[in-house]
Design a protein around this motif. Structure first.
Motif, short mmCIF file in Angstrom:
data_model
loop_
_atom_site.label_atom_id
_atom_site.label_comp_id
_atom_site.label_asym_id
_atom_site.label_seq_id
_atom_site.Cartn_x
_atom_site.Cartn_y
_atom_site.Cartn_z
N GLU A 133 0.84 -1.20 0.00
CA GLU A 133 0.00 0.00 0.00
C GLU A 133 0.87 1.25 0.00
O GLU A 133 1.97 1.26 0.55
CB GLU A 133 -0.91 0.03 1.23
CG GLU A 133 -1.91 -1.10 1.31
CD GLU A 133 -2.89 -1.10 0.17
OE1 GLU A 133 -3.53 -0.05 -0.07
OE2 GLU A 133 -3.02 -2.15 -0.50
N ASP A 134 0.34 2.30 -0.60
CA ASP A 134 1.09 3.56 -0.67
C ASP A 134 0.89 4.34 0.63
O ASP A 134 0.19 5.34 0.67
CB ASP A 134 0.59 4.36 -1.89
CG ASP A 134 1.44 5.60 -2.10
OD1 ASP A 134 2.58 5.64 -1.59
OD2 ASP A 134 0.94 6.54 -2.76
N LEU A 135 1.49 3.82 1.70
CA LEU A 135 1.38 4.44 3.03
C LEU A 135 2.79 4.79 3.50
O LEU A 135 3.76 4.17 3.08
CB LEU A 135 0.74 3.46 4.02
CG LEU A 135 -0.74 3.16 3.79
CD1 LEU A 135 -1.17 1.93 4.60
CD2 LEU A 135 -1.59 4.37 4.18
N PRO A 136 2.91 5.77 4.41
CA PRO A 136 4.25 6.17 4.86
C PRO A 136 4.97 5.00 5.55
O PRO A 136 4.34 4.13 6.13
CB PRO A 136 3.98 7.28 5.88
CG PRO A 136 2.54 7.62 5.80
CD PRO A 136 1.84 6.56 5.03
N ARG A 177 3.93 3.65 9.01
CA ARG A 177 2.85 2.69 9.21
C ARG A 177 3.43 1.29 9.30
O ARG A 177 2.94 0.44 10.03
CB ARG A 177 1.88 2.73 8.04
CG ARG A 177 0.94 3.88 8.04
CD ARG A 177 -0.10 3.76 9.15
NE ARG A 177 -1.12 4.75 8.92
CZ ARG A 177 -2.30 4.47 8.39
NH1 ARG A 177 -2.64 3.23 8.09
NH2 ARG A 177 -3.17 5.43 8.17
N TYR A 178 4.46 1.04 8.50
CA TYR A 178 4.93 -0.34 8.32
C TYR A 178 6.14 -0.72 9.18
O TYR A 178 6.30 -1.87 9.53
CB TYR A 178 5.30 -0.56 6.85
CG TYR A 178 4.12 -0.67 5.93
CD1 TYR A 178 3.18 -1.70 6.11
CD2 TYR A 178 3.93 0.22 4.87
CE1 TYR A 178 2.10 -1.83 5.25
CE2 TYR A 178 2.85 0.09 4.01
CZ TYR A 178 1.93 -0.93 4.20
OH TYR A 178 0.86 -1.08 3.37
N ASP A 208 -5.91 4.74 10.90
CA ASP A 208 -4.70 4.52 11.73
C ASP A 208 -5.06 4.41 13.23
O ASP A 208 -4.65 5.24 14.04
CB ASP A 208 -3.70 5.67 11.49
CG ASP A 208 -2.34 5.44 12.17
OD1 ASP A 208 -2.07 4.30 12.60
OD2 ASP A 208 -1.56 6.42 12.27
N GLU A 267 -2.84 -1.05 8.11
CA GLU A 267 -3.23 -0.43 6.84
C GLU A 267 -4.59 0.29 6.92
O GLU A 267 -5.01 0.92 5.96
CB GLU A 267 -3.25 -1.49 5.73
CG GLU A 267 -1.83 -1.99 5.41
CD GLU A 267 -1.76 -2.99 4.26
OE1 GLU A 267 -2.81 -3.60 3.94
OE2 GLU A 267 -0.66 -3.17 3.70
N ARG A 268 -5.27 0.20 8.06
CA ARG A 268 -6.60 0.82 8.16
C ARG A 268 -6.51 2.32 7.97
O ARG A 268 -5.63 2.97 8.54
CB ARG A 268 -7.22 0.47 9.51
CG ARG A 268 -8.62 -0.11 9.37
CD ARG A 268 -9.11 -0.64 10.65
NE ARG A 268 -9.58 0.47 11.50
CZ ARG A 268 -10.28 0.28 12.61
NH1 ARG A 268 -10.60 -0.94 13.00
NH2 ARG A 268 -10.66 1.32 13.34
N SER A 269 -7.44 2.89 7.21
CA SER A 269 -7.29 4.30 6.82
C SER A 269 -7.29 5.24 8.02
O SER A 269 -6.63 6.28 7.99
CB SER A 269 -8.38 4.70 5.83
OG SER A 269 -9.63 4.46 6.43
N GLU A 306 1.35 6.73 12.75
CA GLU A 306 2.03 7.82 12.03
C GLU A 306 2.57 8.89 12.98
O GLU A 306 3.47 9.63 12.63
CB GLU A 306 1.09 8.43 10.98
CG GLU A 306 0.90 7.47 9.81
CD GLU A 306 0.15 8.08 8.65
OE1 GLU A 306 0.27 9.30 8.43
OE2 GLU A 306 -0.56 7.32 7.97
#
Ligand code: NAD
Ligand code: ZN
Ligand code: ZN
Length: 395
Positions: A150-153, A156-157, A354, A350-352, A359
């Protein structure tokens, strides 16, 4: 490349070291984009120094981009974004098949009698160069790299490498369920994340620490908090649990407990020690290396469970078996089995919305060049440092 290297007790320096290379067919090399500073690094910085060699590259909470791969790596492509679990595991041995990746029989460090090899973690765990560096070699990469899409910062990961699975395993091992009370001793990154995960599951949390801003962070998420330096923490937890104690307790401190938790706890802890050791502790007024664990066992109700996430190494004073036996306490512990919990955690990560606040979890985002400063403030709990992440590739 540049890397944060161990140079001696409380001496980490960013120096030029050789670039890592693919050595085995199932290796990859990643360009590190984000890498965390962990309470476990503080053990190497201080008490586990005798197991370090000058120049060892630190760090075990790493993510980045695949830049090189060996001929047997078929699950990853150059350019893939990956998170690297802190332990090195093969994925197909007796232990890995049972979800005990920290005991992997392929990478076990038999020379020192320890479990799976860990990145950046002293000769006890294989002296494998770590991830607080511009590049990292990852062995057993088909299993040992978690591809994220996913295109997340990064933030997040990156905590999937250690903080999230460790906190998750800590809560699971405490055997608490919705409506139960979980006491968490130590509100560094691990205790803080365990509080977030437990609260998210409807578990009531009582967090204990001595650093005001760490207590405040966890309180702001909805936990009750107890400053162990103000009054008697055992009494405080009993007052919050009908005099019974918590259903489960996590020790998220480990062997370097700081500060005196107050005279009555000291007396209780000392009461659990064998005679000569107790006498010495009473005379000197010092807190033994098991003080956080003794506190944890004093907070749990009869029949409850103590879950140890904090790292203990070396030969420690024995626990009182009479106390634990009479109270029918269950103890569970160990390094976190990262891959075992990743599938449970990725949907939350990954939940929108957060829900865990990933973050904003890091208090400091620093270039790798600032590593010496970061170790110093994180150890001293100065400058509001709770979680530091380095950005070796800039950004
Ligand atoms: N099991 C695993 O796989 C695993 C993974 C990561 C970290 N760890 C361990 O978890 C522990 C915590 O790591 P962290 O990153 O949160 O680091 P940390 O060192 O920042 O956290 C420890 C916290 O405990 C508090 N503390 C110290 N003495 C205390 C006492 N007597 N009573 C209450 N609180 C006290 C400190 O103020 C600090 O906030 C460390 O021992 C680390 O090695 C284990
Ligand atoms: Zn760690
Ligand atoms: Zn294995």
């Amino acid at each position: 490349m540049k890397a944060a290297t161990w140079q001696g007790k409380r001496d980490v320096q960013v120096l030029e070291v050789p670039d890592p290379q693919v050595q085995d067919a199932d290796d990859i090399v990643i360009r590190v984009t984000t890498t965390g500073l962990c309470g476990s690094d503080l053990h190497l910085y201080e008490v586990l120094g005798p197991f370090m060699h000058q120049g060892d590259v630190m760090g075990h909470e790493t993510m980045g981009e695949v830049v090189e791969k060996g001929s047997a790596v078929d699950s990853l492509e150059i350019g893939d974004r990956v998170v690297i679990p802190f332990q090195i595991a093969c994925g197909h041995c007796f232990m890995c098949e049972r979800g005990l990746q920290t005991q992997c029989e392929t990478t076990q460090v038999r020379s020192s009698g320890m479990g799976a090899a860990l990145f950046g973690f002293s000769s006890l765990y294989g002296s494998v160069p770590g991830g607080q560096a511009e590049y990292l070699r990852v062995p057993h990469a088909n299993y040992g790299a978690i591809r994220v899409t996913e295109d997340l910062p990064d933030e997040r990961y990156v905590y999937l490498s250690d903080v999230l699975p460790t906190a998750w395993q800590g809560v699971r091992y405490a055997d608490v369920h919705e409506g139960d009370t979980l006491a968490i001793v130590g509100l560094g990154p691990i205790g803080d994340m365990a509080a977030r995960l437990a609260l998210h599951q409807g578990i009531r949390v009582i967090g204990l620490d001595l650093v005001p801003e760490r207590l405040a962070r966890v309180q702001a998420r909805g936990a009750d908090v107890v400053n162990v330096q103000e009054g008697d923490p055992v009494e405080a937890v009993q007052a919050l649990t009908s005099g019974r104690g918590a259903d489960g307790v996590i020790d998220a401190v480990g062997m370097e407990a700081h500060g005196s938790p107050g005279p009555s706890v000291l007396q209780k802890a000392v009461g659990l020690l064998p005679g000569p050791v107790a006498r010495m502790a009473m005379r000197t007024g010092s807190v033994d290396p098991l003080s956080a664990l003794h506190l944890a066992t004093s907070l749990v109700r009869r029949g409850g469970t103590v879950s140890i996430s904090g790292v203990y190494a070396g030969t420690m004073d024995p626990m009182s078996l009479q106390y634990l036996f009479d109270h029918q306490v269950t103890l569970r512990m160990g390094q976190a089995n990262v891959r075992r919990w990743v599938e449970d955690l990725v949907p939350l990560v990954e939940r929108s919305d957060d829900p865990l606040g990933l973050e904003s979890f890091a208090t400091h985002r620093l270039p790798l060049a600032d590593a010496a400063h970061a170790y110093d403030i994180f150890q001293r709990k100065a400058d509001g440092a709770v979680k530091v992440v380095f950005k070796p590739a800039g950004g």
